[in-house]
Design an enzyme around this catalytic site. Sequence first.
Site, PDB file in Angstrom:
ATOM      1  N   LYS A  22     -13.553  -3.561  -6.541  1.00  0.00           N
ATOM      2  CA  LYS A  22     -12.639  -4.078  -5.520  1.00  0.00           C
ATOM      3  C   LYS A  22     -12.918  -3.432  -4.172  1.00  0.00           C
ATOM      4  O   LYS A  22     -13.001  -4.099  -3.145  1.00  0.00           O
ATOM      5  CB  LYS A  22     -11.199  -3.796  -5.928  1.00  0.00           C
ATOM      6  CG  LYS A  22     -10.158  -3.911  -4.807  1.00  0.00           C
ATOM      7  CD  LYS A  22      -8.805  -3.380  -5.268  1.00  0.00           C
ATOM      8  CE  LYS A  22      -7.761  -3.423  -4.170  1.00  0.00           C
ATOM      9  NZ  LYS A  22      -7.942  -2.400  -3.141  1.00  0.00           N
ATOM     10  N   ASN A  23     -13.078  -2.114  -4.159  1.00  0.00           N
ATOM     11  CA  ASN A  23     -13.238  -1.390  -2.900  1.00  0.00           C
ATOM     12  C   ASN A  23     -14.626  -1.541  -2.300  1.00  0.00           C
ATOM     13  O   ASN A  23     -14.854  -1.126  -1.162  1.00  0.00           O
ATOM     14  CB  ASN A  23     -12.907   0.094  -3.098  1.00  0.00           C
ATOM     15  CG  ASN A  23     -11.428   0.313  -3.347  1.00  0.00           C
ATOM     16  OD1 ASN A  23     -10.587  -0.468  -2.910  1.00  0.00           O
ATOM     17  ND2 ASN A  23     -11.096   1.365  -4.074  1.00  0.00           N
ATOM     18  N   CYS A 118      -0.471  -1.511  -0.115  1.00  0.00           N
ATOM     19  CA  CYS A 118       0.426  -0.646  -0.878  1.00  0.00           C
ATOM     20  C   CYS A 118       1.059   0.413   0.023  1.00  0.00           C
ATOM     21  O   CYS A 118       0.381   1.008   0.858  1.00  0.00           O
ATOM     22  CB  CYS A 118      -0.332   0.050  -2.010  1.00  0.00           C
ATOM     23  SG  CYS A 118      -0.784  -1.052  -3.371  1.00  0.00           S
ATOM     24  N   ARG A 123      -1.500   5.311   6.701  1.00  0.00           N
ATOM     25  CA  ARG A 123      -2.949   5.092   6.788  1.00  0.00           C
ATOM     26  C   ARG A 123      -3.257   4.459   8.133  1.00  0.00           C
ATOM     27  O   ARG A 123      -3.582   3.277   8.225  1.00  0.00           O
ATOM     28  CB  ARG A 123      -3.418   4.208   5.613  1.00  0.00           C
ATOM     29  CG  ARG A 123      -3.239   4.880   4.266  1.00  0.00           C
ATOM     30  CD  ARG A 123      -3.848   4.080   3.143  1.00  0.00           C
ATOM     31  NE  ARG A 123      -3.043   2.926   2.802  1.00  0.00           N
ATOM     32  CZ  ARG A 123      -3.379   2.017   1.885  1.00  0.00           C
ATOM     33  NH1 ARG A 123      -4.516   2.129   1.241  1.00  0.00           N
ATOM     34  NH2 ARG A 123      -2.583   0.997   1.622  1.00  0.00           N
ATOM     35  N   PRO A 124      -3.124   5.236   9.188  1.00  0.00           N
ATOM     36  CA  PRO A 124      -3.294   4.680  10.527  1.00  0.00           C
ATOM     37  C   PRO A 124      -4.736   4.228  10.760  1.00  0.00           C
ATOM     38  O   PRO A 124      -5.670   4.688  10.109  1.00  0.00           O
ATOM     39  CB  PRO A 124      -2.927   5.847  11.444  1.00  0.00           C
ATOM     40  CG  PRO A 124      -3.173   7.070  10.626  1.00  0.00           C
ATOM     41  CD  PRO A 124      -2.845   6.689   9.213  1.00  0.00           C
ATOM     42  N   ASP A 306      -7.103   7.382  -6.148  1.00  0.00           N
ATOM     43  CA  ASP A 306      -6.768   6.160  -6.877  1.00  0.00           C
ATOM     44  C   ASP A 306      -6.609   6.404  -8.379  1.00  0.00           C
ATOM     45  O   ASP A 306      -6.035   5.570  -9.086  1.00  0.00           O
ATOM     46  CB  ASP A 306      -7.846   5.090  -6.663  1.00  0.00           C
ATOM     47  CG  ASP A 306      -7.684   4.364  -5.339  1.00  0.00           C
ATOM     48  OD1 ASP A 306      -6.620   4.517  -4.703  1.00  0.00           O
ATOM     49  OD2 ASP A 306      -8.606   3.636  -4.940  1.00  0.00           O
ATOM     50  N   ARG A 398      -3.703  -7.142  -7.737  1.00  0.00           N
ATOM     51  CA  ARG A 398      -4.492  -6.939  -6.528  1.00  0.00           C
ATOM     52  C   ARG A 398      -5.782  -6.190  -6.838  1.00  0.00           C
ATOM     53  O   ARG A 398      -6.765  -6.320  -6.105  1.00  0.00           O
ATOM     54  CB  ARG A 398      -3.697  -6.142  -5.488  1.00  0.00           C
ATOM     55  CG  ARG A 398      -2.585  -6.932  -4.789  1.00  0.00           C
ATOM     56  CD  ARG A 398      -1.968  -6.113  -3.680  1.00  0.00           C
ATOM     57  NE  ARG A 398      -2.999  -5.596  -2.805  1.00  0.00           N
ATOM     58  CZ  ARG A 398      -3.131  -4.320  -2.461  1.00  0.00           C
ATOM     59  NH1 ARG A 398      -2.287  -3.415  -2.907  1.00  0.00           N
ATOM     60  NH2 ARG A 398      -4.109  -3.942  -1.664  1.00  0.00           N
TER      61      ARG A 398
END
Length: 418
Positions: A22-23, A118, A123-124, A306, A398
């Site tokens: 996914k990532n 999520c 998480r700027p 994760d 997801r």
Amino acid sequence: MAKLVVHKSPPLRGSIRISGSKNAVLPILAASLLAEGKSIIGDVPNLKDVVIMQHLLQHLGVTIKWSKAKSEIELITDHITEYEAPYDLVSQMRASFLIMGPLLARIGKAKIPLPGGCAIGSRPVDLHLKGFSALGAEITQQNGYVEAYADKLKGSKIYLDFPSVGATENIMMAAVYAEGTTIIENAAVEPEIVDLANYLNKMGADIRGAGTDSIKINGVEKLTGTTHCVIPDRIEAGTFMIAGAITRGEVFLENVVSDHLKPIIAKLKECNIDVSETEKGIKVCGRNNIKAVDIKTLPYPGFPTDMQAPFMSLLSVAEGTSMVIETVFENRFMHVGELKRMGAQIKIESRSAIIDGVKKLTGTQVKATDLRAGAALILCALVADETTEISDIYHIERGYSEMEKKLAALGARIEKIK
């Protein structure tokens, strides 16, 4: 709303093929915007996040054919007709922001809402924007949108205050068309970064050093479509390894890269789990006496954030007391309250969780608060007495492709109720 119903299951046994990452696939799909022509991406997982990225790219003018039977996506990116991303798509998935670098490089402008995803902590996107500014882009933020503009990006030396995966990927994609040379220092070193660089280089980019903390990008004039196969998903692999361990089963994982799983393998062995690696995959054999261990999440090659929630499920039934320290995201213990509803003994102190292993968990009604939290609940439910009902499973979907079907194929008593 769909939910998962999980009954206490026997030890899981059998083989499972791990899906594409996914990532890795999300930035690769975003990177397709940089090229003209046709690209074919293989081993694409059937995930909600991939569907969102597909819709986003189609909105921008990309023609897409997705063969789910072949796990393959074909993209034709000759004409980018739009530079603004719609809020309803970007708000669902943080990785949507990865289209900004490619749009800025290809057509010189991009307008994107601040991303969602999520709610695991702050998480700027400031590091992304810092990189774009260093390349010569003009950045404005107003009304929840970020807008970037550049006549021509110019190579620069960029130091990241934190080795952010997303910022590394976004800046790397923006820099492929920049005039001159760009060097990203303190870059993220995750395998997904390497996979993205390999894809870009196949299209004609000149990127060196991916997988190290210093990435050098020499700007080129043009990229063309190519064919690429996505790397296996190390987080899905780790989750199924824990599924075998927590049920005291025997599970063989195909389509894995052992080097990507070193910290997970090491901690499983510390827990007294038998893990053996072969050329064809990884075999996990659970044991009755699971031992407590301490974990500290870190950027790759450290223990992945994760995997923190899924591993906490295993530690919840281990012998002794474990400690988990979360250093990456400040709000990634939302699953703890749900695990405690099932009988887990966990105390939170700031960014640390102290887990006293219990002999028995009990099924109940719980909800997935985020993607990896949902996986953690499934793992506990597999060994909990009575029945567990998990709601809000859209989070799980997801990032895990047909997880309930894969687990059922190994003997798990799990079904999806719509």
